[in-house]
Design a protein around this motif. Structure first.
Motif: not given
Length: 67
Positions: A4-6, A8-9, A21-22, A24-25, A27-29
């Motif tokens: 989840d996003l946390s 990745v962060k 944020e963009e 990270a999103g 990278t998450l995908d």
């Protein structure tokens, strides 16, 4: 397994990367796509398949491997 996003962060912080944020999103995908591909590959039945010392060995028997 999926992140989840946390996650990745946290990974970005540990790697000392500055992701907005963009980024990270995105990278998450990408990471979740990689994990999905790994799960698909793990689902393939490979019993009875011998490992190769080189990928080309599947089609060419007498390959000379260089160091």
């Amino acid at each position: 397994m999926s992140l989840d996003l946390s996650d990745v962060k946290r990974l970005a912080r540990l790697a000392q990367l500055d992701l907005n944020e963009e980024q990270a999103g995105k990278t998450l995908d990408k990471l979740n796509g990689i994990f999905a591909l790994v799960e698909q590959m793990r689902a393939v039945d490979t019993s009875g398949v011998e490992p190769l010392n080189h990928p080309i060995a599947a089609i060419q028997d007498n390959i000379a491997l260089r160091l």
